[in-house]
Design a protein around this motif. Structure first.
Motif, short mmCIF file in Angstrom:
data_model
loop_
_atom_site.label_atom_id
_atom_site.label_comp_id
_atom_site.label_asym_id
_atom_site.label_seq_id
_atom_site.Cartn_x
_atom_site.Cartn_y
_atom_site.Cartn_z
N HIS A 144 45.55 32.20 23.58
CA HIS A 144 45.13 32.47 24.95
C HIS A 144 43.95 31.58 25.34
N ASN A 145 43.99 31.12 26.59
CA ASN A 145 42.85 30.39 27.12
C ASN A 145 41.68 31.35 27.34
N ILE A 146 40.48 30.81 27.30
CA ILE A 146 39.28 31.61 27.49
C ILE A 146 38.72 31.31 28.88
N VAL A 147 38.55 32.33 29.69
CA VAL A 147 38.10 32.19 31.06
C VAL A 147 36.84 33.04 31.25
N LYS A 148 35.82 32.44 31.90
CA LYS A 148 34.58 33.15 32.20
C LYS A 148 34.24 32.88 33.66
N LYS A 149 33.97 33.96 34.43
CA LYS A 149 33.65 33.84 35.85
C LYS A 149 32.24 34.38 36.11
N ARG A 150 31.61 33.78 37.09
CA ARG A 150 30.29 34.26 37.51
C ARG A 150 30.12 33.97 39.00
N TYR A 151 29.70 35.01 39.73
CA TYR A 151 29.46 34.85 41.17
C TYR A 151 28.05 34.33 41.41
N VAL A 152 27.94 33.47 42.40
CA VAL A 152 26.66 32.87 42.79
C VAL A 152 26.27 33.44 44.14
N LYS A 153 25.08 34.02 44.21
CA LYS A 153 24.60 34.60 45.46
C LYS A 153 23.78 33.57 46.21
N LEU A 154 24.15 33.34 47.45
CA LEU A 154 23.45 32.37 48.31
C LEU A 154 22.89 33.13 49.50
N VAL A 155 21.60 33.06 49.69
CA VAL A 155 20.94 33.74 50.80
C VAL A 155 20.18 32.71 51.62
N ARG A 156 19.91 33.08 52.86
CA ARG A 156 19.19 32.19 53.77
C ARG A 156 17.88 32.85 54.17
N SER A 157 16.82 32.07 54.10
CA SER A 157 15.49 32.56 54.42
C SER A 157 14.89 31.71 55.52
N MET A 158 13.98 32.32 56.26
CA MET A 158 13.31 31.62 57.37
C MET A 158 11.83 31.49 57.07
N LEU A 159 11.24 30.41 57.55
CA LEU A 159 9.80 30.24 57.43
C LEU A 159 9.11 31.14 58.45
N PRO A 160 7.96 31.72 58.07
CA PRO A 160 7.25 32.57 59.04
C PRO A 160 6.67 31.80 60.21
N SER A 161 6.77 30.48 60.21
CA SER A 161 6.24 29.67 61.31
C SER A 161 7.29 29.37 62.36
N GLU A 162 8.46 30.01 62.29
CA GLU A 162 9.47 29.81 63.33
C GLU A 162 8.91 30.30 64.67
N PHE A 163 8.56 29.33 65.52
CA PHE A 163 7.79 29.66 66.72
C PHE A 163 8.54 30.62 67.64
N GLU A 164 9.82 30.35 67.88
CA GLU A 164 10.53 31.15 68.87
C GLU A 164 10.88 32.54 68.36
N LEU A 165 10.69 32.79 67.05
CA LEU A 165 11.07 34.08 66.49
C LEU A 165 9.89 34.96 66.13
N VAL A 166 8.72 34.38 65.91
CA VAL A 166 7.57 35.18 65.47
C VAL A 166 6.68 35.59 66.64
N GLN A 167 6.97 35.14 67.83
CA GLN A 167 6.17 35.53 68.98
C GLN A 167 6.46 36.99 69.34
N SER A 168 5.43 37.68 69.79
CA SER A 168 5.61 39.07 70.19
C SER A 168 6.54 39.16 71.40
N MET A 169 7.23 40.27 71.49
CA MET A 169 8.25 40.45 72.53
C MET A 169 7.88 41.69 73.34
N GLU A 170 7.94 41.58 74.65
CA GLU A 170 7.52 42.67 75.54
C GLU A 170 8.57 42.88 76.62
#
Length: 479
Positions: A144-170
């Motif tokens: 029998h062939n030997i098979v090994k699997k592993r999932y890779v988690k990819l996430v996306r992060s934002m910098l806290p300096s994103e101007f249009e997103l860190v401004q207060s909203m009213e």
């Protein structure tokens, strides 16, 4: 017998980073390097035909609509990215060649540059984005062939300096003849596990108006699309409702409401958008009022918010601040060297008259040569002391701060030995008289700014922690 052979071989996939973190929007992210090692442990010599590793990223959506005989299934799958590594060549079918591996541990390094626009991992009910590594050890016939699997988690992060997103909203509006209201949120972007704080300000206009309740809820919208069909799923992630939130005797009402964002999926999914899956979030507000005659009124409004996996470190993928390297001194090799020499002794002038600079005109070159010939007859002791002083000045850091910076540059421009250099760099011949005294920056090309590669290649120097204040420059002495 087959069970015993398979137990004698162990395959393991180790990654340098458990989670692949992409920083920034898909359109601007620089990507990330996937690195790891494929380990093959054997307790006895074995024969293999090939050893390979494959990375695959897939996106798929699927759902069903209707009941019974009228039920329809919709499904679509697409490969986002794939890559293969061949550690041991495939055996030719005509030769049926095999390779012998000795007992022990065998390691195979691999790496792959992942593009920055890859969608982040997702495992929702109607759509999935999965990345997987699959290792295969191909064995000879009847094994029998030997098979090994592993999932890779990819996430996306934002910098806290994103101007249009860190401004207060009213949200500010007036309900005619009833009330004026303001709803303030500190930001438009929130990370998993974070707390959203909302402030309600209400000023009643109608007499005997009461606020029965205020409610804030976080709602998620998931849209799945195939070639010909689409589906929208909505759900309430979390909500907070306060009954009788304000005292009745006050003229204006103010109250803070907090709402927790879940820290893990599938309680909540991060914002994502591509041609098959789109996930977005909204904050919804409901203000219930009791009028003077007793009937109820409701005010409803909503604003979009962005939910991300986490906030990236501000220093990651960021260039160093420009003023940390150059401050506000115009770039010039002679000025840079003069400042380095001046730091040896704070009591001596920046450039003493005995110091020499490379001159550009013919007459100045002749004078420099005569000075050098006369200096060659000096005593050995003075020559050695000058050499030690030069070595010390090359090692000394540059310090530029506030008024001292202005005085240093003023001294540099006022020194007799440096007048020819400043005049030659600005295109003025030596000997021409100026009718008025110019500021210290006259004669220097302020547009000469070094490139980032040039700045990065130079040795590190210690500079001041802040730029001079404007009032310090305005009252600094002139040349």
């Amino acid at each position: 017998m087959v069970h015993t052979i398979r137990k004698s071989v162990e395959v393991r996939i180790d990654l340098a980073e458990e989670t692949i973190l992409m920083v920034g929007h898909p359109e601007e992210s620089a990507g990330k390097l996937l690195r790891g090692v494929l380990h093959l442990n054997t307790t006895e010599p074995i024969k293999v035909k090939s050893i390979s590793l494959r990375f695959v990223g897939k996106m798929k959506v699927s759902w069903s609509e209707g009941l019974g005989h009228h039920q329809h299934y919709y499904k679509q799958e697409r490969t986002i990215m794939e890559h293969s590594w061949q550690f041991i060549p495939m055996a030719c079918s005509s030769q049926k060649k095999t390779y012998s591996l000795a007992a022990g541990e065998h390691s195979f390094n691999f790496e792959l540059m992942l593009p920055g626009d890859l969608p982040q991992s997702l495992d929702a009910e109607g759509g999935q984005v999965l990345y997987r590594l699959k290792a295969m050890v191909e064995r000879p016939a009847f094994v029998h062939n030997i098979v090994k699997k592993r999932y890779v988690k990819l996430v996306r992060s934002m910098l806290p300096s994103e101007f249009e997103l860190v401004q207060s909203m009213e949200i500010h509006n007036t309900w005619v003849d009833k009330m004026m209201y303001d709803i303030v949120m500190p930001s438009k972007m929130y990370a998993l596990g974070e707390t959203i704080t909302m402030t309600f300000h209400i000023s009643p206009i109608a007499p005997e108006l009461k606020v029965r309740s205020i409610c804030a809820s976080l709602k998620e919208y998931c849209s799945y699309t195939t070639r010909d069909n689409s589906k929208m799923d909505t759900r309430i992630i979390n909500y907070e409702k306060l009954l009788d939130p304000f005292p009745h005797h006050a003229d204006t009402w103010s109250r803070d409401v907090t709402l927790d964002v879940p820290s893990t999926s599938p309680l909540i999914f991060c914002n994502t958008e591509n041609d098959m899956i789109k996930i977005r979030h909204k904050m919804k507000f409901v203000i219930s009022l009791v009028n003077a005659d007793g009937h109820l009124s409701e005010l409803r409004c909503s604003v979009p918010v962005v939910v991300v996996d986490s906030f990236a470190d501000q220093s990651e993928n960021m260039l160093p601040a420009y003023d940390q390297t150059w401050r506000s001194v115009p770039y010039d090799p002679a000025v840079f060297e003069a400042l380095r020499r001046s730091s040896v002794s704070q009591s001596r002038p920046l450039l003493p008259p005995s110091s020499s600079l490379v001159n550009t005109t013919d007459t100045e070159a002749t004078t420099s040569m005569s000075d050098q010939s006369s200096a060659s007859t000096s005593s050995p002791s003075s020559s050695s002391s000058n050499e030690q002083e030069c070595q010390a000045s090359c090692r000394a850091p540059i310090t530029i701060s506030g008024r001292a910076r202005t005085l240093s540059i003023t001294t540099l421009s006022a020194s007799p030995s440096n007048t020819s250099f400043l005049n030659s760099s600005s295109g003025i011949r030596q000997g021409q008289q100026q009718s008025s005294v110019d500021p210290w920056w006259q004669g220097m090309d302020l547009s000469r700014v070094p490139s980032y590669n040039t700045a990065a290649a130079m040795d590190h120097v210690a500079l001041s922690s802040s730029l001079p204040a404007y009032d310090q420059l305005s009252c600094s002495p002139r040349v």
